[in-house]
Design a protein around this motif. Structure first.
Motif, PDB file in Angstrom:
ATOM      1  N   LEU A 135       8.580  -8.404  -2.265  1.00 61.13           N
ATOM      2  CA  LEU A 135       9.448  -7.490  -1.511  1.00 61.13           C
ATOM      3  C   LEU A 135       9.790  -6.313  -2.414  1.00 61.13           C
ATOM      4  O   LEU A 135      10.109  -6.510  -3.599  1.00 61.13           O
ATOM      5  N   ASP A 136       9.763  -5.093  -1.885  1.00 59.74           N
ATOM      6  CA  ASP A 136      10.215  -3.949  -2.677  1.00 59.74           C
ATOM      7  C   ASP A 136      11.719  -4.040  -2.911  1.00 59.74           C
ATOM      8  O   ASP A 136      12.473  -4.577  -2.092  1.00 59.74           O
ATOM      9  N   SER A 137      12.159  -3.462  -4.027  1.00 59.41           N
ATOM     10  CA  SER A 137      13.596  -3.504  -4.373  1.00 59.41           C
ATOM     11  C   SER A 137      14.343  -2.285  -3.872  1.00 59.41           C
ATOM     12  O   SER A 137      15.556  -2.180  -4.105  1.00 59.41           O
ATOM     13  N   ARG A 168       8.551  -0.581  11.988  1.00 61.22           N
ATOM     14  CA  ARG A 168       8.783   0.830  12.232  1.00 61.22           C
ATOM     15  C   ARG A 168       9.385   1.374  10.937  1.00 61.22           C
ATOM     16  O   ARG A 168      10.189   0.703  10.281  1.00 61.22           O
ATOM     17  N   ARG A 169       8.972   2.581  10.558  1.00 59.75           N
ATOM     18  CA  ARG A 169       9.383   3.109   9.265  1.00 59.75           C
ATOM     19  C   ARG A 169      10.042   4.480   9.439  1.00 59.75           C
ATOM     20  O   ARG A 169       9.408   5.509   9.384  1.00 59.75           O
ATOM     21  N   PRO A 170      11.369   4.477   9.690  1.00 53.47           N
ATOM     22  CA  PRO A 170      12.067   5.771   9.826  1.00 53.47           C
ATOM     23  C   PRO A 170      12.015   6.549   8.520  1.00 53.47           C
ATOM     24  O   PRO A 170      12.103   5.965   7.439  1.00 53.47           O
ATOM     25  N   VAL A 185       1.843   8.128   3.230  1.00 52.97           N
ATOM     26  CA  VAL A 185       0.531   7.912   2.608  1.00 52.97           C
ATOM     27  C   VAL A 185      -0.313   6.996   3.483  1.00 52.97           C
ATOM     28  O   VAL A 185      -1.533   7.149   3.594  1.00 52.97           O
ATOM     29  N   THR A 186       0.346   6.077   4.163  1.00 52.33           N
ATOM     30  CA  THR A 186      -0.374   5.186   5.085  1.00 52.33           C
ATOM     31  C   THR A 186      -1.063   5.999   6.175  1.00 52.33           C
ATOM     32  O   THR A 186      -2.252   5.850   6.447  1.00 52.33           O
ATOM     33  N   GLU A 187      -0.268   6.885   6.806  1.00 51.69           N
ATOM     34  CA  GLU A 187      -0.809   7.624   7.957  1.00 51.69           C
ATOM     35  C   GLU A 187      -1.788   8.719   7.548  1.00 51.69           C
ATOM     36  O   GLU A 187      -2.769   8.970   8.259  1.00 51.69           O
TER      37      GLU A 187
HETATM   38  O1  LIG Z   1       3.289   3.462   3.035  1.00 53.98           O
HETATM   39  C1  LIG Z   1       3.421   4.576   2.500  1.00 53.98           C
HETATM   40  O2  LIG Z   1       2.908   5.615   2.968  1.00 53.98           O
HETATM   41  C2  LIG Z   1       4.201   4.725   1.182  1.00 53.98           C
HETATM   42  C3  LIG Z   1       5.250   5.868   1.307  1.00 53.98           C
HETATM   43  O3  LIG Z   1       6.152   5.546   2.302  1.00 53.98           O
HETATM   44  P1  LIG Z   1       7.215   6.675   2.828  1.00 53.98           P
HETATM   45  O4  LIG Z   1       6.422   7.843   3.371  1.00 53.98           O
HETATM   46  O5  LIG Z   1       8.082   7.088   1.636  1.00 53.98           O
HETATM   47  O6  LIG Z   1       8.003   5.944   3.896  1.00 53.98           O
HETATM   48  O7  LIG Z   1       4.873   3.488   0.885  1.00 53.98           O
HETATM   49  C4  LIG Z   1       4.061   2.363   0.578  1.00 53.98           C
HETATM   50  O8  LIG Z   1       3.039   2.621  -0.337  1.00 53.98           O
HETATM   51  C5  LIG Z   1       3.078   2.074  -1.648  1.00 53.98           C
HETATM   52  C6  LIG Z   1       1.649   2.055  -2.197  1.00 53.98           C
HETATM   53  O9  LIG Z   1       0.903   1.040  -1.582  1.00 53.98           O
HETATM   54  C7  LIG Z   1       3.661   0.681  -1.728  1.00 53.98           C
HETATM   55  O10 LIG Z   1       3.754   0.252  -3.092  1.00 53.98           O
HETATM   56  C8  LIG Z   1       5.035   0.746  -1.133  1.00 53.98           C
HETATM   57  O11 LIG Z   1       5.628  -0.557  -1.200  1.00 53.98           O
HETATM   58  C9  LIG Z   1       4.973   1.177   0.303  1.00 53.98           C
HETATM   59  O12 LIG Z   1       6.318   1.499   0.645  1.00 53.98           O
END
Ligand SMILES: O=C(O)[C@@H](COP(=O)(O)O)O[C@H]1O[C@H](CO)[C@@H](O)[C@H](O)[C@H]1O
Ligand SMILES: O=c1ccn([C@@H]2O[C@H](COP(=O)(O)OP(=O)(O)O)[C@@H](O)[C@H]2O)c(=O)[nH]1
Length: 324
Positions: A135-137, A168-170, A185-187
């Motif tokens: 889990l992230d801190s 969901r990620r506000p 970064v995901t999207e």
């Molecule tokens: O998912 C994502 O795009 C990034 C950035 O999230 P936000 O745009 O700050 O909500 O966050 C994730 O990426 C990191 C790299 O894999 C993970 O270490 C993080 O736990 C995760 O929050």
């Protein structure tokens, strides 16, 4: 327990065929496991919850507190792996009830390198649970249901090796009700990258999410990218080793966390991109650098940052060498 509301199954079939076949049976839209049921399924197995932490004094205490009630039943150890914090993280985490391990205190003979993956990897040597939950801190308002939901598939589906949370990620914490926009970064990188390199993984809703759980046997058998590439690396490795059958995902509701700047996410994206290309056999520069730009007194100047591409070998090999 509810796995998928069939009414929406029509959309699923628009995905890559392999993803469409995997999604309905490996996605828990409404995880319904109760702790007593999980305890029965757990039997004599052990669970470690690990929180990587770098300067998280403002949030680590609440994240620890959200898991603390499970300690001694579903959770056998709750560890904060400190990543070289210079704030009050260590004290706050310990006061909240976690066992705190500094990265220099485990595998002390190995000089630590900076990065999230480095501490997730070292945590393997600092813990003993057969199942490991990360889990992230930096979570805000962490939900105590995260750990049971992530453990559900691992405790009930023997073929599953890695369980990813989705949510969901506000992006703006004050609009959590409607908020989306997080997971930039995901999207903007991870999803298009997987579409190009591993379209079979198109069904992963949060491929980069920091809330996930895995079997130690798998986690100790693969390398760990030492930076932010750790999540994409583990995802690609579990797919390479076990196929989609080794993967599951559970709905964790809403995830709020501290958000980094676009510049910081650019550096993160560089690490993720580099790790993914290497895992997929695409030749990459040995020492990649990322040129970003800053404006100083009106003048735009380059700011070249090294893209951290370090990797730690499978923990199993390190522990075997230590055992001689
Ligand atoms: O998912 C994502 O795009 C990034 C950035 O999230 P936000 O745009 O700050 O909500 O966050 C994730 O990426 C990191 C790299 O894999 C993970 O270490 C993080 O736990 C995760 O929050
Ligand atoms: O070198 C690092 C970088 C990050 N983290 C931890 O890894 C998690 C996710 O990092 P971050 O919040 O920077 O990523 P984001 O969620 O913003 O993508 C947090 O608990 C950080 O404290 C860490 O332990 N060491």
């Amino acid at each position: 327990m509810a796995r998928w509301r069939g009414a929406r199954s029509g959309f699923v079939s628009t995905m890559h065929p392999a993803a469409a076949a995997w999604f309905p049976t490996h996605t828990w839209q409404e995880p319904a496991w109760r702790v007593p049921e999980l305890l029965a399924a757990k039997a004599d197995r052990t669970v470690s919850v690990v929180l990587p932490a770098l300067n998280e004094e403002h949030t680590v205490g609440e994240v620890v507190a959200s898991v603390r009630p499970l300690l001694g039943s579903l959770v056998d150890e709750l560890v904060v792996l400190d990543s070289g914090s210079t704030d009050d993280t260590v004290r706050v985490a310990a006061a909240a009830g976690a066992r705190v391990v500094r990265r220099t205190e485990v595998l002390a003979e190995l000089e630590p390198v900076a990065g999230k993956g480095e501490v997730l990897w070292r945590a393997l040597a600092a813990t003993s649970g057969e199942l490991i939950v990360y889990l992230d801190s930096d979570l805000v308002d962490p939900d105590p249901g995260f750990v049971p939901a992530l453990l559900g598939p691992l405790l009930t589906e023997p073929a599953v090796q890695l369980v990813k949370g989705f949510y969901r990620r506000p992006l703006r914490l004050e609009t959590v009700e409607q908020g989306t926009g997080g997971g930039r970064v995901t999207e903007l990188l991870a999803r298009p990258l997987l579409a190009a390199l591993r379209p079979e993984l198109a069904g992963l809703i949060q491929p980069l999410g920091g809330e996930y759980a895995g079997r130690r046997e798998f986690l100790e058998s693969v390398p760990y990218a030492t930076g932010y590439g750790v999540e994409i690396g583990l995802l690609l490795d579990v797919y390479a080793r076990s196929g989609l059958a080794g993967l599951a995902q559970v709905n964790l509701g809403v995830r709020k966390h501290r958000h980094r700047s676009l510049t910081q996410l650019g550096a993160m994206a560089g690490q993720i991109l580099n790790t993914a290309l290497r895992r997929c056999g695409v030749p990459v520069d040995a020492d990649p650098a990322l040129t970003q730009f800053v404006q100083v007194s009106g003048e735009w100047l380059p700011d070249v940052v090294a893209v951290e591409t370090g990797e730690r070998p499978p923990m199993r090999t390190v522990l075997a060498e230590r055992a001689g």
